[in-house]
Design a protein around this motif. Structure first.
Motif, PDB file in Angstrom:
ATOM      1  N   TRP A  28       0.868  -1.175   0.000  1.00  0.00           N
ATOM      2  CA  TRP A  28       0.000   0.000   0.000  1.00  0.00           C
ATOM      3  C   TRP A  28       0.906   1.226   0.000  1.00  0.00           C
ATOM      4  CZ3 TRP A  28      -1.423  -3.271   4.528  1.00  0.00           C
ATOM      5  CH2 TRP A  28      -2.336  -4.280   4.159  1.00  0.00           C
ATOM      6  N   PRO A  29       1.069   1.887  -1.135  1.00  0.00           N
ATOM      7  CA  PRO A  29       1.992   3.028  -1.230  1.00  0.00           C
ATOM      8  C   PRO A  29       1.551   4.203  -0.365  1.00  0.00           C
ATOM      9  CG  PRO A  29       1.358   2.195  -3.410  1.00  0.00           C
ATOM     10  CD  PRO A  29       0.430   1.562  -2.406  1.00  0.00           C
ATOM     11  N   VAL A  30       2.475   5.110  -0.148  1.00  0.00           N
ATOM     12  CA  VAL A  30       2.170   6.334   0.587  1.00  0.00           C
ATOM     13  C   VAL A  30       1.041   7.086  -0.105  1.00  0.00           C
ATOM     14  CG1 VAL A  30       3.067   8.588   1.294  1.00  0.00           C
ATOM     15  CG2 VAL A  30       4.498   6.547   1.522  1.00  0.00           C
ATOM     16  N   ASP A  31       0.115   7.586   0.686  1.00  0.00           N
ATOM     17  CA  ASP A  31      -1.049   8.357   0.243  1.00  0.00           C
ATOM     18  C   ASP A  31      -2.139   7.487  -0.376  1.00  0.00           C
ATOM     19  OD1 ASP A  31      -2.054  10.963   0.464  1.00  0.00           O
ATOM     20  OD2 ASP A  31      -1.871  11.279  -1.685  1.00  0.00           O
ATOM     21  N   SER A  32      -2.002   6.159  -0.262  1.00  0.00           N
ATOM     22  CA  SER A  32      -3.075   5.277  -0.722  1.00  0.00           C
ATOM     23  C   SER A  32      -3.923   4.858   0.471  1.00  0.00           C
ATOM     24  CB  SER A  32      -2.502   4.041  -1.418  1.00  0.00           C
ATOM     25  OG  SER A  32      -1.812   3.217  -0.490  1.00  0.00           O
ATOM     26  N   ARG A  33      -5.148   4.456   0.208  1.00  0.00           N
ATOM     27  CA  ARG A  33      -6.037   4.016   1.273  1.00  0.00           C
ATOM     28  C   ARG A  33      -5.852   2.528   1.521  1.00  0.00           C
ATOM     29  NH1 ARG A  33     -12.203   5.332   0.347  1.00  0.00           N
ATOM     30  NH2 ARG A  33     -11.866   3.809  -1.314  1.00  0.00           N
ATOM     31  N   ILE A  34      -5.711   2.160   2.781  1.00  0.00           N
ATOM     32  CA  ILE A  34      -5.569   0.740   3.099  1.00  0.00           C
ATOM     33  C   ILE A  34      -6.951   0.089   3.103  1.00  0.00           C
ATOM     34  CG2 ILE A  34      -3.511   1.218   4.494  1.00  0.00           C
ATOM     35  CD1 ILE A  34      -5.239   0.649   6.991  1.00  0.00           C
ATOM     36  N   PRO A  35      -7.003  -1.241   3.050  1.00  0.00           N
ATOM     37  CA  PRO A  35      -8.306  -1.923   3.074  1.00  0.00           C
ATOM     38  C   PRO A  35      -9.101  -1.570   4.332  1.00  0.00           C
ATOM     39  CG  PRO A  35      -6.579  -3.439   2.416  1.00  0.00           C
ATOM     40  CD  PRO A  35      -5.887  -2.182   2.857  1.00  0.00           C
ATOM     41  N   THR A  36     -10.377  -1.753   4.247  1.00  0.00           N
ATOM     42  CA  THR A  36     -11.240  -1.481   5.388  1.00  0.00           C
ATOM     43  C   THR A  36     -10.970  -2.486   6.501  1.00  0.00           C
ATOM     44  OG1 THR A  36     -12.983  -2.924   4.576  1.00  0.00           O
ATOM     45  CG2 THR A  36     -13.027  -0.605   3.859  1.00  0.00           C
ATOM     46  N   LEU A  40      -9.206  -6.089   6.107  1.00  0.00           N
ATOM     47  CA  LEU A  40      -7.935  -6.408   6.765  1.00  0.00           C
ATOM     48  C   LEU A  40      -8.072  -7.640   7.641  1.00  0.00           C
ATOM     49  CD1 LEU A  40      -6.385  -2.974   7.852  1.00  0.00           C
ATOM     50  CD2 LEU A  40      -5.431  -4.631   6.244  1.00  0.00           C
ATOM     51  N   ALA A  41      -9.185  -7.741   8.354  1.00  0.00           N
ATOM     52  CA  ALA A  41      -9.404  -8.904   9.212  1.00  0.00           C
ATOM     53  C   ALA A  41      -9.398 -10.180   8.387  1.00  0.00           C
ATOM     54  CB  ALA A  41     -10.723  -8.755   9.967  1.00  0.00           C
ATOM     55  N   ALA A  42     -10.054 -10.162   7.232  1.00  0.00           N
ATOM     56  CA  ALA A  42     -10.083 -11.333   6.369  1.00  0.00           C
ATOM     57  C   ALA A  42      -8.703 -11.612   5.775  1.00  0.00           C
ATOM     58  CB  ALA A  42     -11.109 -11.135   5.253  1.00  0.00           C
ATOM     59  N   LEU A  43      -7.993 -10.555   5.388  1.00  0.00           N
ATOM     60  CA  LEU A  43      -6.672 -10.702   4.780  1.00  0.00           C
ATOM     61  C   LEU A  43      -5.655 -11.295   5.753  1.00  0.00           C
ATOM     62  CD1 LEU A  43      -4.727 -10.120   2.386  1.00  0.00           C
ATOM     63  CD2 LEU A  43      -4.361  -7.854   3.390  1.00  0.00           C
ATOM     64  N   LEU A  44      -5.699 -10.821   6.994  1.00  0.00           N
ATOM     65  CA  LEU A  44      -4.726 -11.250   7.994  1.00  0.00           C
ATOM     66  C   LEU A  44      -5.187 -12.464   8.795  1.00  0.00           C
ATOM     67  CD1 LEU A  44      -3.673  -7.735   9.369  1.00  0.00           C
ATOM     68  CD2 LEU A  44      -2.657  -9.035   7.495  1.00  0.00           C
ATOM     69  N   GLY A  45      -6.461 -12.809   8.669  1.00  0.00           N
ATOM     70  CA  GLY A  45      -6.981 -13.956   9.410  1.00  0.00           C
ATOM     71  C   GLY A  45      -7.106 -13.692  10.897  1.00  0.00           C
ATOM     72  N   ILE A  46      -7.483 -12.472  11.251  1.00  0.00           N
ATOM     73  CA  ILE A  46      -7.621 -12.104  12.660  1.00  0.00           C
ATOM     74  C   ILE A  46      -8.956 -11.385  12.848  1.00  0.00           C
ATOM     75  CG2 ILE A  46      -5.140 -11.934  13.127  1.00  0.00           C
ATOM     76  CD1 ILE A  46      -5.288  -8.970  12.601  1.00  0.00           C
ATOM     77  N   SER A  47      -9.290 -11.098  14.094  1.00  0.00           N
ATOM     78  CA  SER A  47     -10.569 -10.448  14.373  1.00  0.00           C
ATOM     79  C   SER A  47     -10.513  -8.958  14.048  1.00  0.00           C
ATOM     80  CB  SER A  47     -10.925 -10.622  15.849  1.00  0.00           C
ATOM     81  OG  SER A  47     -10.083  -9.820  16.657  1.00  0.00           O
ATOM     82  N   ARG A  48     -11.689  -8.372  13.891  1.00  0.00           N
ATOM     83  CA  ARG A  48     -11.763  -6.939  13.625  1.00  0.00           C
ATOM     84  C   ARG A  48     -11.271  -6.128  14.811  1.00  0.00           C
ATOM     85  NH1 ARG A  48     -17.473  -5.384  10.904  1.00  0.00           N
ATOM     86  NH2 ARG A  48     -16.481  -3.336  11.156  1.00  0.00           N
ATOM     87  N   ASN A  49     -11.486  -6.618  16.024  1.00  0.00           N
ATOM     88  CA  ASN A  49     -10.995  -5.910  17.206  1.00  0.00           C
ATOM     89  C   ASN A  49      -9.470  -5.843  17.208  1.00  0.00           C
ATOM     90  OD1 ASN A  49     -13.492  -5.319  18.289  1.00  0.00           O
ATOM     91  ND2 ASN A  49     -13.575  -7.174  19.547  1.00  0.00           N
ATOM     92  N   THR A  50      -8.834  -6.946  16.828  1.00  0.00           N
ATOM     93  CA  THR A  50      -7.376  -6.964  16.764  1.00  0.00           C
ATOM     94  C   THR A  50      -6.880  -6.007  15.688  1.00  0.00           C
ATOM     95  OG1 THR A  50      -7.338  -9.267  17.492  1.00  0.00           O
ATOM     96  CG2 THR A  50      -5.349  -8.430  16.451  1.00  0.00           C
ATOM     97  N   VAL A  51      -7.548  -6.007  14.532  1.00  0.00           N
ATOM     98  CA  VAL A  51      -7.192  -5.076  13.462  1.00  0.00           C
ATOM     99  C   VAL A  51      -7.318  -3.641  13.951  1.00  0.00           C
ATOM    100  CG1 VAL A  51      -7.940  -4.133  11.244  1.00  0.00           C
ATOM    101  CG2 VAL A  51      -7.762  -6.605  11.549  1.00  0.00           C
ATOM    102  N   ARG A  52      -8.400  -3.360  14.652  1.00  0.00           N
ATOM    103  CA  ARG A  52      -8.651  -1.997  15.129  1.00  0.00           C
ATOM    104  C   ARG A  52      -7.523  -1.535  16.055  1.00  0.00           C
ATOM    105  NH1 ARG A  52     -13.331  -2.849  17.346  1.00  0.00           N
ATOM    106  NH2 ARG A  52     -14.394  -2.675  15.333  1.00  0.00           N
ATOM    107  N   GLU A  53      -7.100  -2.404  16.960  1.00  0.00           N
ATOM    108  CA  GLU A  53      -6.029  -2.037  17.889  1.00  0.00           C
ATOM    109  C   GLU A  53      -4.693  -1.890  17.170  1.00  0.00           C
ATOM    110  OE1 GLU A  53      -5.751  -4.099  21.580  1.00  0.00           O
ATOM    111  OE2 GLU A  53      -7.885  -4.537  21.652  1.00  0.00           O
ATOM    112  N   ALA A  54      -4.436  -2.761  16.204  1.00  0.00           N
ATOM    113  CA  ALA A  54      -3.185  -2.677  15.443  1.00  0.00           C
ATOM    114  C   ALA A  54      -3.125  -1.369  14.651  1.00  0.00           C
ATOM    115  CB  ALA A  54      -3.050  -3.874  14.510  1.00  0.00           C
ATOM    116  N   VAL A  55      -4.235  -0.997  14.054  1.00  0.00           N
ATOM    117  CA  VAL A  55      -4.283   0.257  13.299  1.00  0.00           C
ATOM    118  C   VAL A  55      -4.052   1.445  14.219  1.00  0.00           C
ATOM    119  CG1 VAL A  55      -5.825   1.795  12.009  1.00  0.00           C
ATOM    120  CG2 VAL A  55      -5.692  -0.631  11.415  1.00  0.00           C
TER     121      VAL A  55
END
Length: 242
Positions: A28-36, A40-55
């Motif tokens: 994801w280059p600079v100034d691009s939007r990352i996945p929702t 991200l949860a589906a991509l990384l295989g983790i929960s949305r709560n974990t994604v939220r804290e990581a972000v």
């Protein structure tokens, strides 16, 4: 079994590391939007709560930024904190190499772009700096020396370069301290620094870069002569095959 909060923290750490590696790799280059968040949860295989804290961690580190109503965007692909830690772990020679590159380039640009007020300020700060021998406290001399070099960086009229030099200041300070504490690595005298000021005042970028190099490169040459030679790796024995 570890407490739940420890396991959760570990998952967040792994998510931060995973997303950070993807950013560094340019996924994801600079100034691009990352996945929702769900993506991200589906991509990384983790929960949305974990994604939220990581972000949140990456937002705090300055790698991501939230644009209200538009999503989360990439602000940088490497962490300034990680960069500073890497610099602090570098060897004295590596730090001096970077210092030499920065000071040569800022001196060249300052000669091309410095205003009369910039030149007057640089000259004044060199006068304030003086010689190392006149300072009972080495730390005072180091601060004056850094003020002088930072003024040159600021006179380059390149905000990014000046900020990089400022960011590097703490490591440069540590390098200077170690340099001054080693009698075999002398501190360049006032005359060698005056040559930088004169070249900047004359608008001679080539001479300014050369004068800055004359301050830093001899330290590198002396340091190389003091570094222990690593012994050659022994040749592994040849064993008979069945």
């Amino acid at each position: 079994m570890p407490p739940l909060h420890q396991a959760r923290r570990s998952l967040v750490d792994l998510a931060v590391e995973d997303i950070g590696q993807r950013l560094a790799a340019g996924q994801w280059p600079v100034d691009s939007r990352i996945p929702t968040e769900p993506e991200l949860a589906a991509l990384l295989g983790i929960s949305r709560n974990t994604v939220r804290e990581a972000v949140r961690v990456l937002l705090y580190a300055g790698l991501l930024e939230v644009r209200q109503g538009d999503g989360t965007y990439v602000r940088a692909t490497t962490s300034p904190a990680e960069a500073m830690r890497a610099i602090s772990r570098a060897s004295l020679r590596e730090q001096l190499e970077v210092r030499a590159l920065l000071e040569e380039h800022t001196a060249r640009l300052a000669a091309q772009r410095a205003s009369p007020q910039d030149v007057a300020r640089i000259a004044h700060l060199l006068t304030v700096r003086g010689e190392q021998q006149q300072y009972p406290d080495a730390a005072d001399f180091i601060h004056r020396d850094l003020d002088f070099h930072l003024a040159i960086a600021e006179a380059s009229s390149n905000a990014a370069l000046a900020e990089l030099y400022r960011y590097f200041t703490l490591t440069v300070q540590d390098s200077i301290l170690r340099t001054m504490h080693d009698e075999a690595l002398p501190d360049p005298d006032l005359a060698s620094h005056q040559a930088i000021v004169d070249a900047i005042a004359n608008g001679d970028g080539k001479a300014a870069g050369a004068a800055a190099a004359a301050v830093t490169r001899p330290l590198l040459q002396i340091l190389d002569s003091l570094l222990p030679v690593s012994p050659a790796s022994p040749t592994p024995p040849i064993t008979a095959r069945d």
